[in-house]
Design a protein around this motif. Structure first.
Motif, PDB file in Angstrom:
ATOM      1  N   TRP A 317       6.169  68.101 -23.550  1.00 19.18           N
ATOM      2  CA  TRP A 317       5.337  68.319 -22.371  1.00 19.18           C
ATOM      3  C   TRP A 317       4.082  69.122 -22.680  1.00 19.18           C
ATOM      4  N   PRO A 320      -0.488  67.190 -26.948  1.00 18.75           N
ATOM      5  CA  PRO A 320      -1.566  66.302 -26.501  1.00 18.75           C
ATOM      6  C   PRO A 320      -1.145  64.851 -26.527  1.00 18.75           C
ATOM      7  N   HIS A 399      -5.057  63.939 -18.087  1.00 17.09           N
ATOM      8  CA  HIS A 399      -4.758  65.244 -17.493  1.00 17.09           C
ATOM      9  C   HIS A 399      -4.303  66.273 -18.518  1.00 17.09           C
ATOM     10  N   LYS A 400      -4.050  65.847 -19.752  1.00 16.45           N
ATOM     11  CA  LYS A 400      -3.660  66.789 -20.797  1.00 16.45           C
ATOM     12  C   LYS A 400      -4.855  67.180 -21.650  1.00 16.45           C
ATOM     13  N   SER A 459      -2.150  76.512 -27.190  1.00 11.93           N
ATOM     14  CA  SER A 459      -1.560  76.592 -25.848  1.00 11.93           C
ATOM     15  C   SER A 459      -0.980  77.966 -25.548  1.00 11.93           C
TER      16      SER A 459
END
Length: 460
Positions: A317, A320, A399-400, A459
């Motif tokens: 999740w 990328p 959206h990523k 991240s």
């Protein structure tokens, strides 16, 4: 090295197309001094203006993985540092003095004289200066590499041809069925060329061949170059660089060549590459040895991938889904092929920056259109970083956050897009590179480590 934050620049209208290139991604033709420096115990001698030699070294080597100068590069390189005097009266005498002094001071198996813009524009007779040394048996050749002739990819081909024609020379002997020559990555410009060539040589030797790798720590130096005509055939590994050299060898020695456009990354691509080479070589009698090597390499590779799958399954999740690749044709095609076929990522934007010759572009485009059985993508050719960054800003990455495989020039842009950056080409100024490889069986595992370490870190 100063990076420009384009996010702060808001032009009122799209600028008119100019011939300027911002944040360049290659050197000029005399950057082929790095090609010479990549040959063990070879030393370039440059006949050019003050600073040209140092700038090529600092850009292509130091600020590109901090690769160092090696035996004959960096501060070792003799240069005429041509001035106004040489522009007015010619620099032949000055070059002759430099060569004579270099022979007294420096110990090399081959000297390669390279010219810059000044000497080429004023018309210095470089052959006339070098020829007397060649007649005396001095191992020296020359290539005219003024910057207006092209970039360092052009210079590389000029230097390889000069060594073949002026030093290797004619050959009437027999061929060695087990020996091959490899023409692939551009030394120093490709940040990982040393490790990559080491891995290419290792896998080819693993299936029973002997390899003239010609550049880097695994090369035997000039003795390998002298052995070029003895090889059964040449392998050109990449979309276009090296094809001109292979064609020349075919005409000069009647030596066939195999052109494999995609540099192999990962088990599938590397195994397919090795079997293609063996088929071209007609090596059926040794297929058992080759297949045993391939089976062992694949088993080891997939065991590591099996362990990696735990991370991938738990962390999917946060990973990328789409990527962009900005770089020279060789690494661009290889990375896109690996990312699509091995990792299942979706290509967002692919931009090739090394200005490949027109004759190869349609073929390169076709590879991207058939990058996988169910995946097709386009590729663009662009040298200007401003335009490249505008194209990346306009790309829909979903959206990523995207992952960008590019250069130091893309670092600020990756932050702007809230994505991750993996530097894979010139200039790579935030990586120290010694023997790292991203190709073959072993290099692909290193690449996976780099990709997902970068992703997790971005991240955090």
């Amino acid at each position: 090295m100063t990076l420009i934050d384009h996010a702060s620049i808001k032009p009122a209208a799209a600028p008119a197309k100019t011939n300027s290139i911002e944040q360049i991604r290659y050197g000029c033709a005399i950057g082929a001094q790095q090609t010479v420096a990549a040959i063990p115990r070879a030393i370039p001698i440059t006949h050019c203006g003050p600073g040209c030699t140092d700038k090529q070294f600092m850009n292509l080597s130091f600020y590109n993985g901090f690769q160092g100068g090696g035996y004959g590069g960096g501060a070792v390189i003799p240069s005429t540092n041509a001035s106004e005097r040489e522009v007015i009266f010619g620099g032949g005498e000055r070059l002759d003095e430099l060569i004579d002094a270099a022979l007294k001071i420096l110990d090399a198996d081959l000297f390669v004289v390279l010219t810059g813009c000044i000497s080429d524009l004023v018309g210095d007779d470089i052959g006339g200066v070098v020829s007397p040394y060649q007649k005396r048996g001095v191992p020296i050749v020359y290539a005219e590499t003024g910057g207006f002739r092209g970039n360092n990819f052009t210079g590389h081909e000029l230097v390889t041809r000069a060594i073949i024609d002026q030093h290797v020379g004619p050959y009437e002997g027999t061929r060695d069925a087990d020996l091959v020559n490899v023409w692939s990555l551009l030394p120093y410009h490709n940040t990982f060329w040393r490790g990559d060539l080491t891995e290419i040589k290792r896998v080819l030797e693993g299936v029973g061949l002997r390899v003239n790798i010609l550049f880097g720590p695994e090369s035997k130096g000039i003795s390998e170059w002298k052995a070029i005509p003895k090889a059964a055939f040449n392998i050109v590994l990449g979309p276009w660089l090296g094809v001109a050299t292979a064609r020349h060898l075919e005409a000069k020695y009647g030596q066939p060549f195999l052109h494999v456009p995609a540099l192999p990354i990962g088990a599938n691509a590397t195994t397919a590459f090795l079997r293609q080479v063996l088929a071209f070589a007609g090596r059926k009698r040794r297929s058992a040895r080759a297949e045993a090597f391939i089976a062992e390499e694949e088993a080891r590779y997939y065991k590591y991938l099996e362990d990696f799958s735990d991370f991938y399954a738990e962390y999917w999740w946060g990973l990328p889904a789409k990527f962009a690749v900005v770089g020279d044709a060789t690494y661009n095609l290889a990375l896109t092929n690996f990312l699509v076929n091995q990792l299942g990522l979706i290509p967002g934007k692919q931009i090739i920056t090394d200005n490949p010759p027109e004759e190869f572009r349609a073929g390169i485009v076709e590879h991207y259109r058939h990058i996988a059985d169910d995946v097709s993508t386009d590729v663009e050719f662009e040298e200007d970083s401003y335009t490249i960054h505008q194209k990346l800003r306009a790309t829909d990455f979903g959206h990523k956050a995207p992952i960008i495989f590019g250069t130091t020039w893309e670092r600020d842009l990756a932050k702007e897009l809230k994505g991750a950056i993996v530097e894979v080409g010139f200039p790579t100024s935030y990586e120290v590179v010694l023997s790292r490889s991203y190709v073959g069986y072993r290099g692909a595992l290193t690449l996976l480590e780099k990709i997902y370490t970068t992703t997790v870190g971005a991240s955090a």
